[in-house]
Design an enzyme around this catalytic site. Structure first.
Site, mmCIF file in Angstrom:
data_model
loop_
_atom_site.group_PDB
_atom_site.id
_atom_site.type_symbol
_atom_site.label_atom_id
_atom_site.label_comp_id
_atom_site.label_asym_id
_atom_site.label_seq_id
_atom_site.Cartn_x
_atom_site.Cartn_y
_atom_site.Cartn_z
ATOM 1 N N HIS A 4 -52.071 -15.204 -43.251
ATOM 2 C CA HIS A 4 -53.037 -15.573 -43.177
ATOM 3 C C HIS A 4 -54.307 -15.415 -44.621
ATOM 4 O O HIS A 4 -55.103 -15.643 -44.875
ATOM 5 C CB HIS A 4 -54.314 -14.937 -42.385
ATOM 6 C CG HIS A 4 -53.788 -15.830 -40.696
ATOM 7 N ND1 HIS A 4 -53.230 -15.748 -40.309
ATOM 8 C CD2 HIS A 4 -53.809 -17.716 -41.003
ATOM 9 C CE1 HIS A 4 -53.119 -16.683 -39.163
ATOM 10 N NE2 HIS A 4 -53.744 -17.347 -39.663
ATOM 11 N N GLY A 53 -48.566 -18.904 -46.543
ATOM 12 C CA GLY A 53 -47.978 -18.789 -44.592
ATOM 13 C C GLY A 53 -49.448 -19.943 -43.298
ATOM 14 O O GLY A 53 -48.657 -20.236 -42.873
ATOM 15 N N HIS A 54 -50.139 -19.697 -44.449
ATOM 16 C CA HIS A 54 -51.059 -20.934 -43.954
ATOM 17 C C HIS A 54 -51.784 -21.470 -44.312
ATOM 18 O O HIS A 54 -53.095 -20.895 -45.625
ATOM 19 C CB HIS A 54 -52.158 -20.272 -43.199
ATOM 20 C CG HIS A 54 -53.002 -20.846 -42.206
ATOM 21 N ND1 HIS A 54 -53.791 -22.058 -42.979
ATOM 22 C CD2 HIS A 54 -53.672 -20.812 -40.652
ATOM 23 C CE1 HIS A 54 -54.537 -22.648 -41.033
ATOM 24 N NE2 HIS A 54 -54.330 -21.988 -40.668
ATOM 25 N N GLU A 170 -49.829 -23.550 -31.040
ATOM 26 C CA GLU A 170 -51.437 -24.590 -31.495
ATOM 27 C C GLU A 170 -51.135 -26.000 -32.171
ATOM 28 O O GLU A 170 -51.752 -25.882 -33.447
ATOM 29 C CB GLU A 170 -52.192 -23.071 -32.550
ATOM 30 C CG GLU A 170 -52.330 -22.287 -31.872
ATOM 31 C CD GLU A 170 -53.601 -20.810 -32.788
ATOM 32 O OE1 GLU A 170 -52.738 -20.856 -33.802
ATOM 33 O OE2 GLU A 170 -54.185 -20.196 -31.912
ATOM 34 N N GLU A 186 -57.498 -27.136 -30.682
ATOM 35 C CA GLU A 186 -58.377 -26.885 -31.637
ATOM 36 C C GLU A 186 -59.440 -27.432 -32.428
ATOM 37 O O GLU A 186 -59.334 -28.115 -33.293
ATOM 38 C CB GLU A 186 -56.632 -25.594 -32.240
ATOM 39 C CG GLU A 186 -58.096 -24.412 -32.471
ATOM 40 C CD GLU A 186 -57.301 -23.589 -34.173
ATOM 41 O OE1 GLU A 186 -55.841 -23.140 -33.885
ATOM 42 O OE2 GLU A 186 -58.001 -23.013 -34.967
ATOM 43 N N CYS A 188 -60.752 -26.557 -34.715
ATOM 44 C CA CYS A 188 -60.434 -25.868 -36.215
ATOM 45 C C CYS A 188 -59.536 -27.371 -36.467
ATOM 46 O O CYS A 188 -59.631 -28.267 -37.854
ATOM 47 C CB CYS A 188 -59.351 -24.994 -36.777
ATOM 48 S SG CYS A 188 -61.233 -23.436 -37.313
ATOM 49 N N CYS A 254 -60.980 -18.019 -36.818
ATOM 50 C CA CYS A 254 -61.847 -19.745 -37.447
ATOM 51 C C CYS A 254 -62.439 -20.557 -37.569
ATOM 52 O O CYS A 254 -63.367 -20.814 -37.613
ATOM 53 C CB CYS A 254 -60.551 -19.815 -37.732
ATOM 54 S SG CYS A 254 -59.557 -20.501 -36.418
ATOM 55 N N CYS A 255 -62.223 -20.883 -35.647
ATOM 56 C CA CYS A 255 -62.972 -22.270 -35.561
ATOM 57 C C CYS A 255 -64.926 -21.716 -35.134
ATOM 58 O O CYS A 255 -65.567 -22.816 -35.891
ATOM 59 C CB CYS A 255 -62.710 -22.123 -34.290
ATOM 60 S SG CYS A 255 -61.514 -22.728 -33.494
HETATM 61 ZN ZN LIG Z 1 -59.859 -22.401 -35.018
#
Ligand SMILES: [Zn+2]
Length: 507
Positions: A4, A53-54, A170, A186, A188, A254-255
């Site tokens: 991340h 990576g993300h 996910e 999710e 996000c 994150c969310c």
């Molecule tokens: Zn999230």
């Protein structure tokens, strides 16, 4: 760097740009520039290969380019997009030890047609690709994104606008695999749908992207946040036996931050403008001032949407001016639940829509899903739009097994659910007959003020002997999906059985 780190670096840049745009202060922007320049000193053409990576850094670098006007950030974003799918970075990156489909790294971005892998990574990737394409005019990205978007919306999206049904990655699994209770969905990823669909709308001017944006915004994304504003869902299921609840925080957090910034940035999604036109994408009490037809023009929107369909636009140019006012006519008004046929409304036939200017009905043309009113505007002009707000029944394609023999309810942009809190603790024991009338009423006392639905339905219950079941007719209340689980943990369901065989009773 393989997990991340690039994602976090991207959010650092985004935060710096937002702070600079809001305050004019450069402190954090200078930090972000140092980070971007450091990254760019290691990776890029003629330097090391890299696959993030993300994804996130790509779109952040475009934001940094816009604020600094430094081409190198745009080029670096484009380069990062182009790196995917070539296995250039073997030996270094995330995708060496994880499934490459997980990180959308099987094919070069411009050759992609299918949605794969981690849902949030995918949304940030395509948002970044759209941002680069918007500036460079690269049709390769646009062509790929159109195909991938159709794969998402036509086959892999929940009625709530949520995506990524599988918890194990996910993300995405197989087409039409959209389980309700196990839905990962999710928060996000719904936020990502808002970001990506806004870009697709900006690239094409087509309202179908705002239809999807609105669905994700009011349902899949907003559900991530409690009414109190301090509890969060990471996953957003469409059915629950009471095991789900919003939490204060998460180890991977994150969310909470993502939904908080989305709500704070709502103003970015309401209007669009060009020199000769104003677009009203979303219906939110708000105001904006733009130069339209060469005149500074103030626009104020007054509405109680989504509870009511009345929208009033007050137009105040400094001097008379000619421009096109483009008001989005939501797909649900035209009885199209979603682009494609994944979900369909049971037709009510009421699609008439009257638009008045200064109290008089006017003729308008429809262009890409917007009603266009082209005229000379003067101070004090008032546009009135009344969107029909009947309750609609929704069904899903038969491939969506989790929704078979079931119906969902939608009113305006809001998807509804039945929650135990309103229905003696039960939400899984009822049948919604196809012919049951459904009434809607605003309830100021309920959940901070929501329009609730009610209907009479057979319910299946354990009989007083505790051994058999009995059917009783009850009045059932349905509430907007986003507002569920604000009264403790309890059962909930979006897709309601149409037949008794689908009912589950808890003994
Ligand atoms: Zn999230």
């Amino acid at each position: 760097m393989s997990m991340h780190e690039d994602y976090n670096g991207g959010h650092l840049i985004e935060a710096a740009v937002a702070y600079y745009n809001a305050t004019g202060k450069r402190q954090l922007l200078d930090v972000a520039i140092r980070f971007a320049d450091h990254f760019g000193s290691l990776f890029g053409p003629g330097k090391r290969h890299w696959v993030t990576g993300h994804q996130e850094l790509e779109l952040a670098l475009v934001k940094l380019y816009k604020v600094t006007k430094e081409e190198r950030y745009l080029k670096l974003a484009d380069w990062l997009l182009e790196e995917r799918g070539h296995k250039h970075a073997a030996g270094y990156t995330w995708t060496d030890w994880r499934d490459t489909a997980y990180a959308q790294d099987v094919l070069p971005v411009k050759q992609q047609t299918q949605i794969t892998g981690h849902a949030v990574r995918a949304m940030y990737l395509y948002t970044g690709a759209a941002d680069v394409a918007a500036i460079t005019g690269d049709s390769g990205y646009f062509k790929a994104m159109t195909a991938v978007w159709e794969d998402v919306v036509h086959r892999n999206m929940y009625l709530t606008g949520g995506i990524g049904s599988s918890g194990s990655n996910e993300g995405f699994s197989t087409d039409y695999d959209l389980p309700n209770e196990r839905a990962y969905c999710e928060t996000c990823a719904s936020v990502g749908m808002v970001l990506w669909n806004q870009r697709m709308n900006q690239l094409t001017g087509d309202a179908q992207y705002i239809d999807v944006l609105e669905r994700s915004l009011y349902n899949g994304a907003l559900d991530g946040l409690s009414l109190s504003g301090d509890r969060f869902f990471y996953g957003n299921p469409l059915a629950s036996n009471g095991q789900h609840y919003r939490r204060e925080w998460f180890g991977t957090a994150c969310c909470p931050a993502n939904i908080a910034r989305l709500v704070a940035s709502l103003g970015d999604y309401v209007y669009g403008h060009a020199a000769d036109g104003l677009w009203v994408h979303l219906f939110v009490g708000s105001s904006t001032t733009q130069t339209l037809g060469g005149q500074k023009t103030a626009i104020r929107m007054q509405t109680a949407y989504p509870w009511q369909g009345g929208i009033q636009l007050l137009i105040d140019p400094e001097n008379k001016t000619r421009f096109g006012l483009h008001v989005r006519i939501p797909g649900w008004v035209r009885e199209q639940a979603v682009p494609g046929d994944l979900y369909t409304f049971v037709k009510t036939g009421n699609v008439a829509l009257e638009i008045k200017v200064n109290g008089k009905p006017i003729a308008y043309r429809i262009d890409k899903g917007y009603a266009v009113i082209e005229r000379e505007w003067k101070k004090g002009d008032v546009v009135q739009v009344d969107l029909p707000m009947e309750v609609k029944r929704v069904t899903a394609r038969e491939e969506v097994k989790a929704a078979q023999n079931r119906v969902a309810l939608q009113r305006g942009p809001l998807v509804y659910c039945v929650e135990g809190a309103d229905n003696n603790g039960q939400a899984w024991n009822l049948i919604l007959p196809d012919d049951a009338p459904i009434t809607a009423g605003f309830r100021p006392d309920l959940l901070g003020g929501v329009t609730a639905l009610s209907f009479t339905a057979p319910t299946v219950e354990v009989a007083p002997d505790g051994l058999s079941v009995q059917t009783r007719t009850k009045t059932i209340t349905a509430i907007p999906y986003f507002s569920w689980c604000n009264r403790g943990q309890n059962a909930m369901q979006v897709w309601l059985p149409r037949k008794i065989q689908e009912v589950k009773v808890n003994y």
